[in-house]
Write a protein that holds these residues in place. Sequence first.
Motif, PDB file in Angstrom:
ATOM      1  N   ARG A  21     -15.527  37.116  49.151  1.00 15.18           N
ATOM      2  CA  ARG A  21     -16.680  38.014  49.289  1.00 15.18           C
ATOM      3  C   ARG A  21     -16.316  39.305  50.019  1.00 15.18           C
ATOM      4  NH1 ARG A  21     -19.409  33.113  50.224  1.00 15.18           N
ATOM      5  NH2 ARG A  21     -19.307  33.419  52.470  1.00 15.18           N
ATOM      6  N   THR A  22     -15.344  39.248  50.911  1.00 16.27           N
ATOM      7  CA  THR A  22     -14.939  40.466  51.637  1.00 16.27           C
ATOM      8  C   THR A  22     -14.183  41.435  50.737  1.00 16.27           C
ATOM      9  OG1 THR A  22     -12.786  39.635  52.382  1.00 16.27           O
ATOM     10  CG2 THR A  22     -14.702  39.203  53.814  1.00 16.27           C
ATOM     11  N   LYS A  23     -13.629  40.927  49.645  1.00 17.69           N
ATOM     12  CA  LYS A  23     -12.841  41.731  48.706  1.00 17.69           C
ATOM     13  C   LYS A  23     -11.658  42.401  49.406  1.00 17.69           C
ATOM     14  CE  LYS A  23     -16.701  42.346  45.656  1.00 17.69           C
ATOM     15  NZ  LYS A  23     -17.687  43.198  45.061  1.00 17.69           N
ATOM     16  N   ASP A  24     -11.125  41.725  50.415  1.00 17.86           N
ATOM     17  CA  ASP A  24      -9.979  42.235  51.169  1.00 17.86           C
ATOM     18  C   ASP A  24      -8.712  41.562  50.648  1.00 17.86           C
ATOM     19  OD1 ASP A  24      -8.006  42.862  53.020  1.00 17.86           O
ATOM     20  OD2 ASP A  24      -9.362  42.707  54.740  1.00 17.86           O
ATOM     21  N   ASP A  25      -7.906  42.322  49.914  1.00 17.83           N
ATOM     22  CA  ASP A  25      -6.693  41.759  49.330  1.00 17.83           C
ATOM     23  C   ASP A  25      -5.698  41.303  50.395  1.00 17.83           C
ATOM     24  OD1 ASP A  25      -7.424  41.884  46.700  1.00 17.83           O
ATOM     25  OD2 ASP A  25      -6.494  43.838  46.335  1.00 17.83           O
ATOM     26  N   ASP A  26      -5.687  41.972  51.538  1.00 21.77           N
ATOM     27  CA  ASP A  26      -4.765  41.560  52.609  1.00 21.77           C
ATOM     28  C   ASP A  26      -5.107  40.165  53.135  1.00 21.77           C
ATOM     29  OD1 ASP A  26      -3.262  43.868  52.438  1.00 21.77           O
ATOM     30  OD2 ASP A  26      -4.405  44.908  54.007  1.00 21.77           O
ATOM     31  N   LEU A  27      -6.398  39.864  53.244  1.00 20.98           N
ATOM     32  CA  LEU A  27      -6.802  38.525  53.690  1.00 20.98           C
ATOM     33  C   LEU A  27      -6.438  37.470  52.642  1.00 20.98           C
ATOM     34  CD1 LEU A  27     -10.272  39.096  55.387  1.00 20.98           C
ATOM     35  CD2 LEU A  27      -8.082  38.591  56.482  1.00 20.98           C
ATOM     36  N   ARG A  28      -6.616  37.809  51.367  1.00 20.73           N
ATOM     37  CA  ARG A  28      -6.239  36.881  50.288  1.00 20.73           C
ATOM     38  C   ARG A  28      -4.743  36.611  50.328  1.00 20.73           C
ATOM     39  NH1 ARG A  28      -9.295  35.898  45.817  1.00 20.73           N
ATOM     40  NH2 ARG A  28      -7.479  36.105  44.474  1.00 20.73           N
ATOM     41  N   LYS A  29      -3.958  37.660  50.508  1.00 18.64           N
ATOM     42  CA  LYS A  29      -2.505  37.500  50.602  1.00 18.64           C
ATOM     43  C   LYS A  29      -2.117  36.694  51.833  1.00 18.64           C
ATOM     44  CE  LYS A  29      -1.447  41.700  48.068  1.00 18.64           C
ATOM     45  NZ  LYS A  29      -0.980  43.095  48.169  1.00 18.64           N
ATOM     46  N   ALA A  30      -2.826  36.894  52.928  1.00 18.56           N
ATOM     47  CA  ALA A  30      -2.540  36.140  54.150  1.00 18.56           C
ATOM     48  C   ALA A  30      -2.846  34.654  53.963  1.00 18.56           C
ATOM     49  CB  ALA A  30      -3.338  36.697  55.328  1.00 18.56           C
ATOM     50  N   LEU A  31      -3.916  34.344  53.233  1.00 18.83           N
ATOM     51  CA  LEU A  31      -4.237  32.945  52.958  1.00 18.83           C
ATOM     52  C   LEU A  31      -3.173  32.320  52.059  1.00 18.83           C
ATOM     53  CD1 LEU A  31      -6.051  30.501  53.237  1.00 18.83           C
ATOM     54  CD2 LEU A  31      -7.475  31.425  51.388  1.00 18.83           C
ATOM     55  N   ALA A  32      -2.745  33.045  51.034  1.00 20.75           N
ATOM     56  CA  ALA A  32      -1.683  32.538  50.165  1.00 20.75           C
ATOM     57  C   ALA A  32      -0.388  32.345  50.964  1.00 20.75           C
ATOM     58  CB  ALA A  32      -1.457  33.497  49.001  1.00 20.75           C
ATOM     59  N   GLN A  33      -0.096  33.266  51.889  1.00 26.35           N
ATOM     60  CA  GLN A  33       1.104  33.141  52.715  1.00 26.35           C
ATOM     61  C   GLN A  33       0.990  31.943  53.656  1.00 26.35           C
ATOM     62  OE1 GLN A  33       3.971  34.988  52.384  1.00 26.35           O
ATOM     63  NE2 GLN A  33       4.800  33.421  53.737  1.00 26.35           N
ATOM     64  N   ALA A  34      -0.200  31.665  54.160  1.00 28.94           N
ATOM     65  CA  ALA A  34      -0.405  30.476  55.009  1.00 28.94           C
ATOM     66  C   ALA A  34      -0.079  29.213  54.210  1.00 28.94           C
ATOM     67  CB  ALA A  34      -1.843  30.427  55.520  1.00 28.94           C
ATOM     68  N   HIS A  35      -0.502  29.182  52.963  1.00 23.81           N
ATOM     69  CA  HIS A  35      -0.186  28.039  52.100  1.00 23.81           C
ATOM     70  C   HIS A  35       1.314  27.970  51.827  1.00 23.81           C
ATOM     71  CE1 HIS A  35      -4.573  28.111  50.728  1.00 23.81           C
ATOM     72  NE2 HIS A  35      -4.395  26.990  51.392  1.00 23.81           N
ATOM     73  N   LYS A  36       1.950  29.105  51.605  1.00 21.70           N
ATOM     74  CA  LYS A  36       3.397  29.127  51.340  1.00 21.70           C
ATOM     75  C   LYS A  36       4.169  28.625  52.560  1.00 21.70           C
ATOM     76  CE  LYS A  36       7.265  31.161  49.316  1.00 21.70           C
ATOM     77  NZ  LYS A  36       8.208  30.618  50.239  1.00 21.70           N
ATOM     78  N   ASP A  37       3.790  29.085  53.745  1.00 21.67           N
ATOM     79  CA  ASP A  37       4.453  28.633  54.971  1.00 21.67           C
ATOM     80  C   ASP A  37       4.304  27.126  55.150  1.00 21.67           C
ATOM     81  OD1 ASP A  37       5.069  31.295  55.423  1.00 21.67           O
ATOM     82  OD2 ASP A  37       3.523  31.580  56.959  1.00 21.67           O
ATOM     83  N   THR A  38       3.144  26.613  54.782  1.00 21.34           N
ATOM     84  CA  THR A  38       2.890  25.176  54.871  1.00 21.34           C
ATOM     85  C   THR A  38       3.771  24.409  53.886  1.00 21.34           C
ATOM     86  OG1 THR A  38       0.613  25.625  55.523  1.00 21.34           O
ATOM     87  CG2 THR A  38       1.086  23.418  54.728  1.00 21.34           C
ATOM     88  N   ALA A  39       3.865  24.903  52.662  1.00 23.01           N
ATOM     89  CA  ALA A  39       4.692  24.244  51.644  1.00 23.01           C
ATOM     90  C   ALA A  39       6.174  24.297  52.023  1.00 23.01           C
ATOM     91  CB  ALA A  39       4.471  24.895  50.284  1.00 23.01           C
ATOM     92  N   ASP A  40       6.607  25.373  52.670  1.00 22.65           N
ATOM     93  CA  ASP A  40       8.008  25.497  53.093  1.00 22.65           C
ATOM     94  C   ASP A  40       8.418  24.372  54.039  1.00 22.65           C
ATOM     95  OD1 ASP A  40       8.843  27.732  51.681  1.00 22.65           O
ATOM     96  OD2 ASP A  40       8.177  29.135  53.241  1.00 22.65           O
ATOM     97  N   VAL A  41       7.483  23.915  54.855  1.00 19.51           N
ATOM     98  CA  VAL A  41       7.783  22.846  55.813  1.00 19.51           C
ATOM     99  C   VAL A  41       8.231  21.579  55.091  1.00 19.51           C
ATOM    100  CG1 VAL A  41       6.764  21.321  57.568  1.00 19.51           C
ATOM    101  CG2 VAL A  41       6.226  23.756  57.577  1.00 19.51           C
ATOM    102  N   VAL A  42       7.683  21.321  53.917  1.00 21.69           N
ATOM    103  CA  VAL A  42       8.020  20.127  53.141  1.00 21.69           C
ATOM    104  C   VAL A  42       9.178  20.381  52.177  1.00 21.69           C
ATOM    105  CG1 VAL A  42       7.143  18.437  51.478  1.00 21.69           C
ATOM    106  CG2 VAL A  42       5.686  19.209  53.343  1.00 21.69           C
ATOM    107  N   ALA A  43       9.231  21.561  51.579  1.00 24.46           N
ATOM    108  CA  ALA A  43      10.206  21.827  50.518  1.00 24.46           C
ATOM    109  C   ALA A  43      11.649  21.738  50.999  1.00 24.46           C
ATOM    110  CB  ALA A  43       9.943  23.196  49.898  1.00 24.46           C
ATOM    111  N   GLN A  44      11.957  22.325  52.122  1.00 23.07           N
ATOM    112  CA  GLN A  44      13.346  22.344  52.580  1.00 23.07           C
ATOM    113  C   GLN A  44      13.888  20.948  52.873  1.00 23.07           C
ATOM    114  OE1 GLN A  44      13.277  25.238  55.728  1.00 23.07           O
ATOM    115  NE2 GLN A  44      12.927  26.932  54.312  1.00 23.07           N
TER     116      GLN A  44
END
Length: 130
Positions: A21-44
Amino acid sequence: MARDFEVRVDGLKELRAAIRRTKDDDLRKALAQAHKDTADVVAQPASRAAPHRSGRLARTVKPSASVKGAIVRAGRGSSVPYAGPIHFGWRKRRIRAQPLLFRTAGQKQDEYTAVFRDRITRLVRRALGS
């Protein structure tokens, strides 16, 4: 038969909707990056836990993320068609299951939970301007 290892987070759907709803692309990217950081913990560590006869399976263990969630995949593509039988087993062929992704996710649960909690807390504070 694919069996998934899934973790649900209360309130994440509402957070995604609020960010949308905020239409803030930086927040969307930050949420996707939070998910990526989380997945990295398991992937390595899952990559290190993979059988290393040739090393091809281990090289295919990759984190994947979007605004909707984090995923760790193994065996993508035709170069490692045996990834499913290695992970889930194949009784007819007497291949014992080696659920490296599920096992690693279970072992790293405290760690990826802490990473995700930290990243989401930062994101919410940023969104609120705190």
